[in-house]
Design an enzyme around this catalytic site. Sequence first.
Site, short mmCIF file in Angstrom:
data_model
loop_
_atom_site.label_atom_id
_atom_site.label_comp_id
_atom_site.label_asym_id
_atom_site.label_seq_id
_atom_site.Cartn_x
_atom_site.Cartn_y
_atom_site.Cartn_z
N HIS A 47 0.80 -1.23 0.00
CA HIS A 47 0.00 0.00 0.00
C HIS A 47 0.83 1.28 0.00
O HIS A 47 0.55 2.22 0.77
CB HIS A 47 -0.96 0.00 1.20
CG HIS A 47 -2.04 -1.05 1.12
ND1 HIS A 47 -2.46 -1.61 -0.06
CD2 HIS A 47 -2.79 -1.64 2.10
CE1 HIS A 47 -3.42 -2.49 0.18
NE2 HIS A 47 -3.63 -2.53 1.47
N HIS A 76 -9.85 2.13 -0.01
CA HIS A 76 -9.75 1.04 0.96
C HIS A 76 -10.83 1.10 2.04
O HIS A 76 -10.56 0.87 3.22
CB HIS A 76 -8.36 1.06 1.59
CG HIS A 76 -7.86 -0.27 2.07
ND1 HIS A 76 -8.39 -0.90 3.18
CD2 HIS A 76 -6.91 -1.09 1.60
CE1 HIS A 76 -7.74 -2.05 3.35
NE2 HIS A 76 -6.84 -2.18 2.42
N GLU A 129 -11.32 -3.73 -3.10
CA GLU A 129 -10.32 -2.77 -3.57
C GLU A 129 -10.09 -3.00 -5.06
O GLU A 129 -9.40 -3.93 -5.45
CB GLU A 129 -9.01 -2.98 -2.82
CG GLU A 129 -9.14 -2.96 -1.32
CD GLU A 129 -7.99 -3.69 -0.64
OE1 GLU A 129 -6.82 -3.53 -1.04
OE2 GLU A 129 -8.26 -4.45 0.30
C1 BGC Z 1 -4.53 -6.34 2.18
C2 BGC Z 1 -4.40 -7.14 3.47
C3 BGC Z 1 -3.99 -6.19 4.53
C4 BGC Z 1 -5.03 -5.11 4.63
C5 BGC Z 1 -4.78 -4.10 5.69
C6 BGC Z 1 -5.54 -5.29 2.38
O1 BGC Z 1 -5.67 -4.54 1.24
O2 BGC Z 1 -4.88 -7.19 1.13
O3 BGC Z 1 -3.48 -8.17 3.35
O4 BGC Z 1 -3.86 -6.86 5.75
O5 BGC Z 1 -5.13 -4.45 3.41
O6 BGC Z 1 -3.48 -3.76 5.77
#
Ligand code: BGC
Length: 388
Positions: A140, A214, A351
């Site tokens: 991210h 998200h 997402e």
């Molecule tokens: C990811 C997860 C992660 C979460 C929060 C999601 O987009 O796929 O693996 O734990 O975000 O961090």
Amino acid sequence: MDPNMLKRLIILLKMNKYIFSYAIILILTIISCSNIKDDKVLFGKLKNGKDVYKYILTNDVCEVEVISYGAIITSIKFPDINNNLVDVVLGFNDLEPYLEKHPYFGAIIGRYANRIADGKFKLNNIDYNLALNNNGTSLHGGIQGFDKVNWNVVSYDSENKRYIKLNYLSKDMEEGYPGNLNIYVTYTLTVNNELKVEYEAETDKTTIINPTQHSYFNLSGESSGDVLDHLLVLNADSYLPVNKNIIPTGDIRSVEGTPFDFRERKKIGRDLNENDDQLALGNGYDHCWVLNDYGKGLRKISEVFSEDTMIKMEVFSDLPGVQLYIGNFLDGTIKSKKGKQYIKRSGFCLETQYFPNSPNTSDFPSTVLEPGEKFFSKTTFKFSIQKK
Ligand code: BGC
């Protein structure tokens, strides 16, 4: 007492009453306005003392709240079958917890959503090393992704409260990514209860880009427990299996006959306890689905329904993939907006995105953005009531 004097006294008392009432009205107005500036509401202060405001979008049915920090959606309220407003996204009531560690509640993710293996990739024969923040991978956008910066509000429809456009300039080599990337995100609430999320970006050097939204949804209400009974459809014939770091192996696997088949309405939790190596690797669903009909513009990719509230959310996107993450790592330590606990699987994320680790997987659609090109992408979340 002299009757004239009495009259004067009564007039004075009456005047005082008016003056008193005016003073009260004035004080109340000052108090209520001190938190509002141009229809935005003070949400909190950053550690550097800068104010962060909350902006409200409304169409008189649905109400969405957005803050400049992380371009975060802090709430989406929609009336259930009984006309009670339900807040369908996880989050917090004020800024402070957003500044602490939290799992990206409601934020815009960038420069690259999801994971890049070892935080490494090559562009034009140059090796790049990204900030690592997740088991030796870059997740991210790295340590300070787009979710942890204060965006500029470039325009806000303060009159009709239908849209807000935010901007962030991500500097060359920020978190290891090349090029000055200028990105805009516009949230628009339509009369049809659609929340549109549009991304536009340009760079001055070849770079990679893969932004996403998200939000953690819970269509039964953000404090109502887990989402395992929600009915889900994903218009995807295949998905991307992962390795132990939740990075796609590069294979594209059919969903047929697996717990990953959501082509027909199915409870999110129905197959969750099946003996499946991919469910074990993801701690549940934490995978990217390969959406059907990529390349044909905006199309419906998903639908989710809560039988508790009868709220339905449809998702439309022009992107090739969607990561379904069902809050496997939520463990009750985070307090909900109503002071309850965000327990395991109390929200699901859809997402929309390019595939994880695309810069290292030549078969996946490209996420490269060249100078002179314009990046554009669009995802829409549409809310309605379905009477079964
Ligand atoms: C990811 C997860 C992660 C979460 C929060 C999601 O987009 O796929 O693996 O734990 O975000 O961090």
